[in-house]
Design a protein around this motif. Structure first.
Motif, PDB file in Angstrom:
ATOM      1  N   LYS A  62     -46.928  59.397   5.650  1.00  0.00           N
ATOM      2  CA  LYS A  62     -46.556  60.731   5.275  1.00  0.00           C
ATOM      3  C   LYS A  62     -44.982  60.790   4.695  1.00  0.00           C
ATOM      4  O   LYS A  62     -44.356  59.699   4.899  1.00  0.00           O
ATOM      5  CB  LYS A  62     -46.625  61.592   6.441  1.00  0.00           C
ATOM      6  CG  LYS A  62     -47.928  61.781   6.947  1.00  0.00           C
ATOM      7  CD  LYS A  62     -48.098  62.660   8.103  1.00  0.00           C
ATOM      8  CE  LYS A  62     -49.406  62.842   8.884  1.00  0.00           C
ATOM      9  NZ  LYS A  62     -49.597  63.799   9.904  1.00  0.00           N
ATOM     10  N   HIS A 104     -57.174  73.326   9.168  1.00  0.00           N
ATOM     11  CA  HIS A 104     -56.061  73.823   9.748  1.00  0.00           C
ATOM     12  C   HIS A 104     -55.350  75.320   9.115  1.00  0.00           C
ATOM     13  O   HIS A 104     -54.481  75.558   9.814  1.00  0.00           O
ATOM     14  CB  HIS A 104     -55.026  72.857   9.961  1.00  0.00           C
ATOM     15  CG  HIS A 104     -55.403  71.695  10.745  1.00  0.00           C
ATOM     16  ND1 HIS A 104     -55.975  71.606  11.988  1.00  0.00           N
ATOM     17  CD2 HIS A 104     -55.211  70.286  10.305  1.00  0.00           C
ATOM     18  CE1 HIS A 104     -56.190  70.139  12.223  1.00  0.00           C
ATOM     19  NE2 HIS A 104     -56.083  69.483  11.227  1.00  0.00           N
ATOM     20  N   PHE A 141     -49.239  76.390  12.803  1.00  0.00           N
ATOM     21  CA  PHE A 141     -48.295  75.435  12.191  1.00  0.00           C
ATOM     22  C   PHE A 141     -48.725  74.963  10.851  1.00  0.00           C
ATOM     23  O   PHE A 141     -47.777  74.288  10.089  1.00  0.00           O
ATOM     24  CB  PHE A 141     -48.350  74.137  13.088  1.00  0.00           C
ATOM     25  CG  PHE A 141     -49.473  73.542  13.206  1.00  0.00           C
ATOM     26  CD1 PHE A 141     -49.832  72.678  12.174  1.00  0.00           C
ATOM     27  CD2 PHE A 141     -50.355  73.573  14.521  1.00  0.00           C
ATOM     28  CE1 PHE A 141     -51.553  72.316  12.545  1.00  0.00           C
ATOM     29  CE2 PHE A 141     -51.504  73.150  14.610  1.00  0.00           C
ATOM     30  CZ  PHE A 141     -52.158  72.173  13.429  1.00  0.00           C
ATOM     31  N   LEU A 196     -46.547  72.763   8.162  1.00  0.00           N
ATOM     32  CA  LEU A 196     -47.352  71.478   7.703  1.00  0.00           C
ATOM     33  C   LEU A 196     -47.481  71.174   6.401  1.00  0.00           C
ATOM     34  O   LEU A 196     -47.005  69.995   5.627  1.00  0.00           O
ATOM     35  CB  LEU A 196     -48.689  71.409   8.379  1.00  0.00           C
ATOM     36  CG  LEU A 196     -49.798  70.235   8.185  1.00  0.00           C
ATOM     37  CD1 LEU A 196     -49.076  68.910   8.837  1.00  0.00           C
ATOM     38  CD2 LEU A 196     -51.129  70.406   8.859  1.00  0.00           C
ATOM     39  N   ARG A 211     -57.653  55.141  13.204  1.00  0.00           N
ATOM     40  CA  ARG A 211     -57.211  56.077  14.171  1.00  0.00           C
ATOM     41  C   ARG A 211     -56.656  55.358  15.385  1.00  0.00           C
ATOM     42  O   ARG A 211     -55.747  55.831  16.089  1.00  0.00           O
ATOM     43  CB  ARG A 211     -58.262  57.008  14.365  1.00  0.00           C
ATOM     44  CG  ARG A 211     -59.047  57.896  13.203  1.00  0.00           C
ATOM     45  CD  ARG A 211     -58.173  59.049  12.968  1.00  0.00           C
ATOM     46  NE  ARG A 211     -58.167  60.121  14.019  1.00  0.00           N
ATOM     47  CZ  ARG A 211     -57.530  61.189  13.943  1.00  0.00           C
ATOM     48  NH1 ARG A 211     -57.106  61.631  12.807  1.00  0.00           N
ATOM     49  NH2 ARG A 211     -57.486  61.963  15.018  1.00  0.00           N
ATOM     50  N   THR A 262     -52.260  62.264  18.364  1.00  0.00           N
ATOM     51  CA  THR A 262     -51.593  62.934  17.248  1.00  0.00           C
ATOM     52  C   THR A 262     -50.088  63.211  17.685  1.00  0.00           C
ATOM     53  O   THR A 262     -49.371  63.171  17.187  1.00  0.00           O
ATOM     54  CB  THR A 262     -52.382  64.454  17.105  1.00  0.00           C
ATOM     55  OG1 THR A 262     -53.687  64.036  16.807  1.00  0.00           O
ATOM     56  CG2 THR A 262     -51.751  65.118  16.171  1.00  0.00           C
ATOM     57  N   ARG A 281     -47.851  55.429  15.981  1.00  0.00           N
ATOM     58  CA  ARG A 281     -47.178  56.845  16.236  1.00  0.00           C
ATOM     59  C   ARG A 281     -46.322  56.415  17.808  1.00  0.00           C
ATOM     60  O   ARG A 281     -45.367  57.361  17.888  1.00  0.00           O
ATOM     61  CB  ARG A 281     -48.330  57.950  16.322  1.00  0.00           C
ATOM     62  CG  ARG A 281     -48.526  58.451  15.063  1.00  0.00           C
ATOM     63  CD  ARG A 281     -50.002  59.261  15.429  1.00  0.00           C
ATOM     64  NE  ARG A 281     -50.342  60.024  14.065  1.00  0.00           N
ATOM     65  CZ  ARG A 281     -51.595  60.486  13.918  1.00  0.00           C
ATOM     66  NH1 ARG A 281     -52.344  60.729  15.087  1.00  0.00           N
ATOM     67  NH2 ARG A 281     -51.642  61.252  12.837  1.00  0.00           N
ATOM     68  N   VAL A 323     -44.453  66.073  16.809  1.00  0.00           N
ATOM     69  CA  VAL A 323     -46.010  65.947  16.441  1.00  0.00           C
ATOM     70  C   VAL A 323     -46.162  66.109  14.885  1.00  0.00           C
ATOM     71  O   VAL A 323     -46.985  65.454  14.315  1.00  0.00           O
ATOM     72  CB  VAL A 323     -46.692  67.463  17.028  1.00  0.00           C
ATOM     73  CG1 VAL A 323     -48.054  67.394  16.609  1.00  0.00           C
ATOM     74  CG2 VAL A 323     -46.626  67.232  18.621  1.00  0.00           C
ATOM     75  N   ASN A 330     -45.262  62.708  12.531  1.00  0.00           N
ATOM     76  CA  ASN A 330     -46.064  61.465  13.185  1.00  0.00           C
ATOM     77  C   ASN A 330     -46.389  60.412  12.292  1.00  0.00           C
ATOM     78  O   ASN A 330     -47.290  59.723  12.494  1.00  0.00           O
ATOM     79  CB  ASN A 330     -47.162  62.171  14.034  1.00  0.00           C
ATOM     80  CG  ASN A 330     -48.249  62.743  13.003  1.00  0.00           C
ATOM     81  OD1 ASN A 330     -48.074  62.601  12.202  1.00  0.00           O
ATOM     82  ND2 ASN A 330     -49.292  63.122  13.785  1.00  0.00           N
TER      83      ASN A 330
END
Ligand code: DAT
Ligand code: MG
Length: 136
Positions: free
Chosen positions: A10, A53, A58, A62, A86, A92, A103, A110, A113
């Motif tokens: 990210k 989501h 959020f 996000l 994962r 998360t 993470r 959060v 991450n």
């Protein structure tokens, strides 16, 4: 059985120079890169990617975050690649993520991450197609 999964480093991970760290960890595990690209997401792609989501409080933050700078999109392959990545990523919430996970080792918040990994075969198929529509 060989699977493919979508991994994102990210924008926070890219900004902090953790791209190599993430790739090293997944390669060391035995997973293999099938595709890799640095790109900045459009709002449309971000909203589609995180559609599950869309009703969460959020969601707007996000989408801002994930479109806020370049990220690295990866398609990763290997036996049980979805579950394997994962496990490398950790929980998360980075404070709850075990030390030794990405993470758990590199993040505290959060939202920030570091990585994304598809969470099921259905998500992986959808996400790989969204990011790499031409991948065979
Ligand atoms: P994961 O990325 O582990 O699959 P998720 O799909 O539940 O987690 O959420 C997607 C992302 O949204 C997550 O990586 C960070 C953000 N997020 C999740 N829960 C959040 C919360 N309570 N507050 C802020 N951001 C959150
Ligand atoms: Mg998820």
């Amino acid at each position: 059985m060989t699977e493919r999964t979508l991994v994102l480093v990210k924008p926070d991970g890219v900004a902090r120079g953790l791209v190599g760290e993430v790739i090293t960890r997944l390669e060391r595990k035995g997973l293999r890169l099938v595709a890799a690209e640095l790109r900045t997401l459009t709002r449309e792609v971000a909203e589609t990617h995180y559609a599950e989501h869309s009703e969460r409080p959020f969601f707007a933050d996000l989408v801002e975050f994930i479109t806020g700078g370049p990220l690295v999109a990866l398609v990763v392959e290997g036996p049980r690649a979805i579950e394997a990545f994962r496990a490398l990523a950790g929980a998360t919430d980075p404070v709850k993520a075990a030390p030794g996970t990405i993470r758990g080792d590199f993040a505290l918040e959060v939202q920030n991450n570091i990585v994304h990994g598809s969470d099921s075969p259905e998500s992986a198929a959808r996400e790989v197609k969204l990011f790499f529509p031409d991948l065979g």
